[in-house]
Design a protein around this motif. Structure first.
Motif, PDB file in Angstrom:
ATOM      1  N   GLU A   1      -1.316  12.050  -5.557  1.00 36.92           N
ATOM      2  CA  GLU A   1      -2.466  12.951  -5.600  1.00 36.92           C
ATOM      3  C   GLU A   1      -3.797  12.223  -5.464  1.00 36.92           C
ATOM      4  O   GLU A   1      -4.851  12.823  -5.650  1.00 36.92           O
ATOM      5  N   GLY A   2      -3.752  10.931  -5.163  1.00 35.04           N
ATOM      6  CA  GLY A   2      -4.981  10.163  -5.034  1.00 35.04           C
ATOM      7  C   GLY A   2      -5.092   9.119  -6.132  1.00 35.04           C
ATOM      8  O   GLY A   2      -4.270   9.060  -7.055  1.00 35.04           O
ATOM      9  N   TRP A   3      -6.108   8.281  -6.049  1.00 30.84           N
ATOM     10  CA  TRP A   3      -6.258   7.201  -7.013  1.00 30.84           C
ATOM     11  C   TRP A   3      -7.733   6.943  -7.259  1.00 30.84           C
ATOM     12  O   TRP A   3      -8.609   7.346  -6.494  1.00 30.84           O
ATOM     13  N   THR A   4      -7.974   6.259  -8.355  1.00 31.02           N
ATOM     14  CA  THR A   4      -9.342   5.939  -8.742  1.00 31.02           C
ATOM     15  C   THR A   4      -9.722   4.554  -8.230  1.00 31.02           C
ATOM     16  O   THR A   4      -8.880   3.793  -7.726  1.00 31.02           O
TER      17      THR A   4
ATOM     18  N   VAL B   1       0.834  -1.205   0.000  1.00 31.87           N
ATOM     19  CA  VAL B   1       0.000   0.000   0.000  1.00 31.87           C
ATOM     20  C   VAL B   1       0.868   1.254   0.000  1.00 31.87           C
ATOM     21  O   VAL B   1       0.563   2.244  -0.676  1.00 31.87           O
ATOM     22  N   GLU B   2       1.969   1.214   0.740  1.00 34.58           N
ATOM     23  CA  GLU B   2       2.862   2.377   0.767  1.00 34.58           C
ATOM     24  C   GLU B   2       3.463   2.629  -0.612  1.00 34.58           C
ATOM     25  O   GLU B   2       3.553   3.772  -1.073  1.00 34.58           O
ATOM     26  N   THR B   3       3.844   1.557  -1.277  1.00 36.18           N
ATOM     27  CA  THR B   3       4.359   1.713  -2.639  1.00 36.18           C
ATOM     28  C   THR B   3       3.285   2.274  -3.570  1.00 36.18           C
ATOM     29  O   THR B   3       3.545   3.145  -4.406  1.00 36.18           O
ATOM     30  N   PHE B   4       2.075   1.788  -3.400  1.00 36.10           N
ATOM     31  CA  PHE B   4       0.965   2.250  -4.240  1.00 36.10           C
ATOM     32  C   PHE B   4       0.686   3.738  -4.021  1.00 36.10           C
ATOM     33  O   PHE B   4       0.471   4.492  -4.971  1.00 36.10           O
ATOM     34  N   THR B   5       0.700   4.173  -2.775  1.00 38.77           N
ATOM     35  CA  THR B   5       0.432   5.586  -2.489  1.00 38.77           C
ATOM     36  C   THR B   5       1.573   6.483  -2.954  1.00 38.77           C
ATOM     37  O   THR B   5       1.342   7.634  -3.339  1.00 38.77           O
ATOM     38  N   GLU B   6       2.802   5.967  -2.920  1.00 39.29           N
ATOM     39  CA  GLU B   6       3.922   6.758  -3.441  1.00 39.29           C
ATOM     40  C   GLU B   6       3.803   6.945  -4.949  1.00 39.29           C
ATOM     41  O   GLU B   6       4.190   7.983  -5.493  1.00 39.29           O
TER      42      GLU B   6
ATOM     43  N   LEU C   1      -2.934   6.270   4.554  1.00 37.80           N
ATOM     44  CA  LEU C   1      -1.946   6.885   3.662  1.00 37.80           C
ATOM     45  C   LEU C   1      -2.581   7.721   2.568  1.00 37.80           C
ATOM     46  O   LEU C   1      -1.874   8.220   1.691  1.00 37.80           O
ATOM     47  N   ALA C   2      -3.897   7.873   2.591  1.00 37.63           N
ATOM     48  CA  ALA C   2      -4.570   8.668   1.562  1.00 37.63           C
ATOM     49  C   ALA C   2      -4.190  10.130   1.717  1.00 37.63           C
ATOM     50  O   ALA C   2      -3.957  10.610   2.829  1.00 37.63           O
ATOM     51  N   PRO C   3      -4.074  10.871   0.593  1.00 30.62           N
ATOM     52  CA  PRO C   3      -3.734  12.300   0.682  1.00 30.62           C
ATOM     53  C   PRO C   3      -4.821  13.066   1.408  1.00 30.62           C
ATOM     54  O   PRO C   3      -6.014  12.822   1.220  1.00 30.62           O
ATOM     55  N   VAL C   4      -4.394  13.983   2.253  1.00 33.81           N
ATOM     56  CA  VAL C   4      -5.337  14.786   3.031  1.00 33.81           C
ATOM     57  C   VAL C   4      -5.860  15.906   2.145  1.00 33.81           C
ATOM     58  O   VAL C   4      -5.075  16.679   1.598  1.00 33.81           O
ATOM     59  N   PRO C   5      -7.165  16.007   1.931  1.00 33.54           N
ATOM     60  CA  PRO C   5      -7.690  17.087   1.087  1.00 33.54           C
ATOM     61  C   PRO C   5      -7.487  18.433   1.749  1.00 33.54           C
ATOM     62  O   PRO C   5      -7.398  18.547   2.973  1.00 33.54           O
ATOM     63  N   GLU C   6      -7.395  19.459   0.889  1.00 28.69           N
ATOM     64  CA  GLU C   6      -7.229  20.814   1.398  1.00 28.69           C
ATOM     65  C   GLU C   6      -8.467  21.234   2.179  1.00 28.69           C
ATOM     66  O   GLU C   6      -9.594  20.913   1.818  1.00 28.69           O
ATOM     67  N   ALA C   7      -8.196  21.952   3.238  1.00 26.33           N
ATOM     68  CA  ALA C   7      -9.303  22.427   4.070  1.00 26.33           C
ATOM     69  C   ALA C   7     -10.130  23.437   3.306  1.00 26.33           C
ATOM     70  O   ALA C   7      -9.604  24.398   2.756  1.00 26.33           O
ATOM     71  N   GLN C   8     -11.411  23.194   3.219  1.00 26.43           N
ATOM     72  CA  GLN C   8     -12.316  24.099   2.535  1.00 26.43           C
ATOM     73  C   GLN C   8     -13.134  24.866   3.559  1.00 26.43           C
ATOM     74  O   GLN C   8     -13.363  24.411   4.676  1.00 26.43           O
ATOM     75  N   GLU C   9     -13.531  26.035   3.128  1.00 22.90           N
ATOM     76  CA  GLU C   9     -14.311  26.879   4.022  1.00 22.90           C
ATOM     77  C   GLU C   9     -15.664  26.236   4.284  1.00 22.90           C
ATOM     78  O   GLU C   9     -16.381  25.853   3.363  1.00 22.90           O
ATOM     79  N   VAL C  10     -15.981  26.097   5.542  1.00 25.50           N
ATOM     80  CA  VAL C  10     -17.242  25.475   5.926  1.00 25.50           C
ATOM     81  C   VAL C  10     -18.336  26.521   5.865  1.00 25.50           C
ATOM     82  O   VAL C  10     -18.165  27.638   6.360  1.00 25.50           O
ATOM     83  N   PRO C  11     -19.437  26.227   5.193  1.00 30.17           N
ATOM     84  CA  PRO C  11     -20.521  27.204   5.157  1.00 30.17           C
ATOM     85  C   PRO C  11     -20.955  27.572   6.562  1.00 30.17           C
ATOM     86  O   PRO C  11     -20.874  26.765   7.495  1.00 30.17           O
ATOM     87  N   PRO C  12     -21.412  28.794   6.746  1.00 30.63           N
ATOM     88  CA  PRO C  12     -21.747  29.242   8.093  1.00 30.63           C
ATOM     89  C   PRO C  12     -22.844  28.419   8.741  1.00 30.63           C
ATOM     90  O   PRO C  12     -22.880  28.294   9.951  1.00 30.63           O
ATOM     91  N   MET C  13     -23.725  27.821   7.939  1.00 29.68           N
ATOM     92  CA  MET C  13     -24.800  27.054   8.550  1.00 29.68           C
ATOM     93  C   MET C  13     -24.308  25.717   9.097  1.00 29.68           C
ATOM     94  O   MET C  13     -25.003  25.077   9.870  1.00 29.68           O
ATOM     95  N   LEU C  14     -23.079  25.296   8.698  1.00 26.80           N
ATOM     96  CA  LEU C  14     -22.537  24.027   9.177  1.00 26.80           C
ATOM     97  C   LEU C  14     -21.453  24.208  10.224  1.00 26.80           C
ATOM     98  O   LEU C  14     -20.912  23.234  10.725  1.00 26.80           O
TER      99      LEU C  14
END
Length: 584
Positions: free
Chosen positions: A189-192, A180-185, A226-239
């Motif tokens: 940017e992620g995988w399908t 899995v480590e080899t696969f993630t390397e 080992l999955a890439p961490v997505p960029e933090a997105q702005e949370v809508p104010p209602m959430l």
């Protein structure tokens, strides 16, 4: 352990003949170059407890790979996959035979096997596989195939690692983690889903049974960790979650005020939702900041969150009201409430202009009072079908009022005057802009002033009447006798006089009367303009008519012919006299 350490030192310093003798003594193969044979002997005699096959290398932990590379006397640093590639090359290939310039001799199947052993992608044609293998060999250049010279000279003691019990107990988990480590390397940017399925298929080919619950769970856990961490997105104010800290006394007081004035906030939210959206964060923040003029403490985060919550509730309620308007009543109570609303609709429609006029255009307060009027008549505004119809009636009246204002001559004249006053006002000084704003608030009085002046002058709008208007405005504190404002004010006065029938359009002032020049300056300006115009005037070239040119040319030709004839006559006369002399 001491025997293995001494044997390892002997292997470091041994020559090819010595290595062959050691191999013969232990009954091992003695083929290959000196470094290849040395690596084989270290593997079989010193590290016999380790599984250094292709599959075994993938089960070795990263912490142990460095020690193993140190035992073989080659470079120890690098990533997990880089270390495994280096150790595989050192154990299975001769650096003099496996070089970039000799890869052309390998077949596609051999390159495919190398890619699999080096943990490289195996898709593509032969040239693609060759480039991948060549890239690894170039990156590992001089990092394998030869032990360090210091080991040959001194033969220092090297720590010989032993397989840990945990590793022996869980070789399957280590294999999964390494794969899995080899696969993630390879897919940073992620995988399908297809790539993940291909990975599981390869692991099944290597002997792992992915159908078992434990194996599948281990694979899934490793992929998620080992999955890439997505960029933090702005949370809508209602959430967004409310702060966990206890509110301060000031915050509690502000929230209590919000609850006490909730009807006002809801009315303001409805007014915002007419043109705004809950998805436009900047617009919503600007609206909340604007509520500070109504006395709300919007600088506090808790107050902002509370107002956002109310806006979201009103947006949701508006959607329900729209759906209720186009659908049939869902219950008997709702049907009776709609009937009651239809009965008092005429009264409510008559009350809207009175409420709006009484509050001087404050639509938020007008909407609140309109709701109170409806409640006083017995309407239950908790039903979306009733509240939706009520606010739709209020909004419809506002739209009709705006349309009527656009058709009103007085409103059209006011808009025209404001366009003239505010034209290019952004470039004016602050004092001039404040004067324009004050004039805007008192346009009705300004129109009365102009009408009075024009009535007394019987339609004359000369310099005297213009100066009278300016002086009167100055006496009231309007600083309009400036080069920026005087032309605008007099132009507005001319427009008022024209629309009221006192003046003609030609009498509207185009230039402020205060901008005058003397007679001498006028003469100088005229002379300069004439000189400038003369420079642009084209020079006149006399062009003779073609008939005159033809007549002149004919006359010249006739004169030349006559002159020639005269000469010929004189020659004939001379010849005649000569003949007479000869005859005598």
């Amino acid at each position: 352990m001491s025997d293995r350490s001494s044997l390892l030192s002997e292997l470091y310093q041994a020559r090819l003949e010595d290595l062959k003798e050691i191999a013969s003594a232990y009954g091992l193969a003695k083929n290959g170059s000196v470094e290849f044979l040395r690596a084989q002997l270290i593997r079989d005699l010193i590290l016999s407890d380790w599984d250094l096959t292709i599959d075994g290398l993938r089960t070795i932990l990263n912490t142990d790979l460095g020690d193993l590379l140190g035992v073989f006397g080659i470079k120890k640093t690098g990533s997990l996959r880089t270390r495994r590639q280096r150790l595989y090359l050192h154990l299975n290939h001769d650096p003099k035979q496996l070089r970039e310039d000799k890869l052309e001799k390998l077949s596609k199947e051999e390159l495919h096997s190398l890619c699999k052993a080096l943990e490289l992608p195996r898709s593509g044609n032969r040239q693609t596989l060759l480039i991948r293998v060549a890239g690894v060999l170039s990156a590992q250049h001089k990092n394998w195939g030869t032990i360090k010279r210091s080991l040959k000279r001194n033969g220092p003691k090297v720590k010989i690692p032993s397989p840990s019990e945990e590793e022996e107990a869980t070789p399957q988990s280590a294999t999964i983690e390494s794969r899995v480590e080899t696969f993630t390397e390879q897919n940073p940017e992620g995988w399908t889903f297809e790539q993940e399925s291909e990975l599981i298929g390869e692991m099944e080919e290597e002997g792992l049974d992915a159908s078992l619950a434990g194996v599948a769970a281990s694979i899934d856990e490793s992929l998620q960790s080992l999955a890439p961490v997505p960029e933090a997105q702005e949370v809508p104010p209602m959430l967004q979650e409310m702060p966990l800290e206890e509110p301060t006394l000031e915050e509690e007081a502000a929230l209590l005020e919000i609850n006490a004035r909730r009807a006002e906030v809801e009315a303001a939210a409805r007014d915002y939702l007419l043109v705004g959206s809950t998805t436009d964060m900047e617009d919503m923040s600007a609206f909340i900041a604007g509520l500070a003029t109504h006395g709300f403490s919007v600088e506090m985060q808790r107050v902002q969150d509370a107002i956002r919550t109310i806006i979201m509730e009103m947006a949701y309620r508006s959607v329900q009201e729209q759906n209720a308007l186009s659908s049939k009543p869902g219950s008997w109570s709702e049907r009776e409430a709609i009937r009651m609303f239809e009965q008092i609709r005429p009264h409510l429609r008559e009350r809207i202009p009175e409420i709006v006029a009484g509050l001087k255009g404050n639509l938020v307060q007008a909407r609140m009072e309109f709701e109170e009027e409806a409640r006083s008549k017995g309407l239950d505004l908790r039903s979306p079908a009733v509240s939706g119809r009520l606010h739709a009636l209020f909004d419809l009246h506002l739209e009709i009022s705006e349309a009527e204002e656009l058709q009103d001559p007085a409103a059209a004249r006011k808009n025209r005057l404001l366009r003239i006053l505010y034209h290019g006002a952004i470039h004016l000084p602050d004092q001039s802009r404040r004067t324009i704003e004050r004039l805007e608030r008192n346009l009705g009085s300004f129109e009365s002033l102009v009408e009075t002046v024009l009535e007394s002058s019987e339609g004359d709008f000369s310099e005297g009447q213009q100066s009278l208007i300016i002086r009167f405005l100055e006496s009231k504190g309007y600083l309009v006798n400036t080069s920026e404002l005087r032309p605008r004010v007099l132009a507005c006065a001319g427009i008022i006089g024209t629309e009221l029938g006192y003046l003609t359009p030609n009498q509207i002032p185009r230039l402020a009367p205060g901008i005058l020049v003397s007679d001498d300056q006028v003469d100088a300006i005229v002379a300069e303009l004439k000189a400038l115009a003369a420079t642009f005037k084209p020079k006149q070239v006399e062009v003779e008519e073609p008939e005159l040119e033809l007549a002149d040319s004919v006359a010249d030709a006739s004169e030349r012919v006559g002159h020639v004839r005269g000469k010929i006559d004189r020659v004939d006369a001379l010849l005649a006299r000569l003949r007479l002399q000869d005859d005598q």
